[in-house]
Design a protein around this motif. Structure first.
Motif, PDB file in Angstrom:
ATOM      1  N   VAL A 107      -4.215   2.106   5.594  1.00  0.00           N
ATOM      2  CA  VAL A 107      -2.925   1.406   5.658  1.00  0.00           C
ATOM      3  C   VAL A 107      -2.405   1.125   4.248  1.00  0.00           C
ATOM      4  CG1 VAL A 107      -1.841  -0.780   6.318  1.00  0.00           C
ATOM      5  CG2 VAL A 107      -3.295   0.427   7.937  1.00  0.00           C
ATOM      6  N   SER A 108      -3.290   0.714   3.351  1.00  0.00           N
ATOM      7  CA  SER A 108      -2.871   0.422   1.974  1.00  0.00           C
ATOM      8  C   SER A 108      -2.395   1.681   1.262  1.00  0.00           C
ATOM      9  CB  SER A 108      -4.022  -0.214   1.189  1.00  0.00           C
ATOM     10  OG  SER A 108      -4.324  -1.474   1.738  1.00  0.00           O
ATOM     11  N   ARG A 109      -3.098   2.780   1.478  1.00  0.00           N
ATOM     12  CA  ARG A 109      -2.669   4.042   0.856  1.00  0.00           C
ATOM     13  C   ARG A 109      -1.274   4.436   1.331  1.00  0.00           C
ATOM     14  NH1 ARG A 109      -8.073   7.790   1.231  1.00  0.00           N
ATOM     15  NH2 ARG A 109      -9.099   6.963  -0.621  1.00  0.00           N
ATOM     16  N   LYS A 110      -1.022   4.316   2.632  1.00  0.00           N
ATOM     17  CA  LYS A 110       0.303   4.649   3.165  1.00  0.00           C
ATOM     18  C   LYS A 110       1.361   3.734   2.563  1.00  0.00           C
ATOM     19  CE  LYS A 110      -0.992   6.538   7.648  1.00  0.00           C
ATOM     20  NZ  LYS A 110      -0.974   6.333   9.096  1.00  0.00           N
ATOM     21  N   TRP A 111       1.052   2.447   2.454  1.00  0.00           N
ATOM     22  CA  TRP A 111       2.009   1.498   1.893  1.00  0.00           C
ATOM     23  C   TRP A 111       2.291   1.832   0.429  1.00  0.00           C
ATOM     24  CZ3 TRP A 111       1.998  -2.097  -2.064  1.00  0.00           C
ATOM     25  CH2 TRP A 111       3.087  -2.971  -2.078  1.00  0.00           C
ATOM     26  N   PHE A 112       1.234   2.111  -0.361  1.00  0.00           N
ATOM     27  CA  PHE A 112       1.432   2.448  -1.772  1.00  0.00           C
ATOM     28  C   PHE A 112       2.251   3.728  -1.904  1.00  0.00           C
ATOM     29  CE2 PHE A 112      -2.571  -0.069  -2.757  1.00  0.00           C
ATOM     30  CZ  PHE A 112      -1.881  -1.098  -3.356  1.00  0.00           C
ATOM     31  N   ASP A 113       1.978   4.715  -1.069  1.00  0.00           N
ATOM     32  CA  ASP A 113       2.714   5.976  -1.137  1.00  0.00           C
ATOM     33  C   ASP A 113       4.198   5.748  -0.850  1.00  0.00           C
ATOM     34  OD1 ASP A 113       2.792   8.814  -1.503  1.00  0.00           O
ATOM     35  OD2 ASP A 113       3.017   9.019   0.668  1.00  0.00           O
ATOM     36  N   ARG A 114       4.496   4.963   0.216  1.00  0.00           N
ATOM     37  CA  ARG A 114       5.893   4.664   0.535  1.00  0.00           C
ATOM     38  C   ARG A 114       6.552   3.877  -0.598  1.00  0.00           C
ATOM     39  NH1 ARG A 114       3.956   2.975   5.550  1.00  0.00           N
ATOM     40  NH2 ARG A 114       4.410   0.836   4.978  1.00  0.00           N
ATOM     41  N   THR A 115       5.820   2.944  -1.170  1.00  0.00           N
ATOM     42  CA  THR A 115       6.363   2.118  -2.240  1.00  0.00           C
ATOM     43  C   THR A 115       6.658   2.949  -3.483  1.00  0.00           C
ATOM     44  OG1 THR A 115       5.159   0.218  -1.396  1.00  0.00           O
ATOM     45  CG2 THR A 115       5.947   0.064  -3.652  1.00  0.00           C
TER      46      THR A 115
END
Length: 183
Positions: A124-132
């Motif tokens: 979940v954190s990786r997806k959030w960082f990628d979107r950010t």
């Protein structure tokens, strides 16, 4: 066949609404407790059903309840909502959770162990960082484009362009805007 005793928890950060219903369906209590008092209650209660909505901290509290021998029933909030009567309060939510946990056909969440929760948190954190990062790159490109400076697609092109625009000799962007592009 007798019904189990149910302890339902409406989870929150500092105060947890705890509702206890005996095997006859009688409400024993419905009160707000601190997390420590909730742990003490779970530790001192004979094995029963502990019901919760599957929300933040669900897996933590589910593992705590399981460590004391309780059966955990976690439900999606949208499945619990039809069983909440009157105003939406923590006390009414706790009663609704207890009622929902006894309904035929109710589906329950699987409790994640610590390693499963760790993997989920990383994903979940990786997806959030990628979107950010993508969002920030798009914002920087749009900001530069407002001043007529275009940047090709890709992270490498963005890095090179920002380095060029921030150089002291560059006149592509106003001096007041350059600090916004510092990474």
């Amino acid at each position: 066949m007798s019904k189990p005793t149910i302890i339902s928890l409406d989870l929150a950060k500092k105060v947890i609404q705890v509702c206890k219903v005996n095997s006859y369906g009688e409400l024993l209590f419905n009160k707000a407790m601190s997390p420590q008092k909730t742990k003490d209650l779970l530790a001192n209660s004979p094995p029963c059903v502990v019901a919760m909505e599957g929300c933040a901290s669900f897996h933590y509290w589910a593992r705590v309840a399981q460590s004391f021998g309780h059966e955990v029933r976690g439900m999606a909030p949208k499945k619990v909502k039809p069983y909440i009567r009157n105003q939406k309060t923590d006390a009414n939510d706790a009663i609704g959770i207890a009622i929902a946990s006894t309904q035929l056909g109710m589906t329950f969440c699987q409790v994640k162990n610590l390693s499963q929760q760790n993997v989920q948190a990383i994903q979940v954190s990786r997806k959030w960082f990628d979107r950010t990062i993508t969002s920030l790159g798009n914002h920087m490109r749009a900001l530069c484009f407002e001043y007529g400076a275009t940047i090709a697609l890709g992270k490498k092109s963005l890095r090179q362009a920002i380095t060029q625009f921030n150089s002291p000799e560059s006149k592509d962007l106003p001096e007041q805007i350059k600090p916004l592009l510092m990474i």
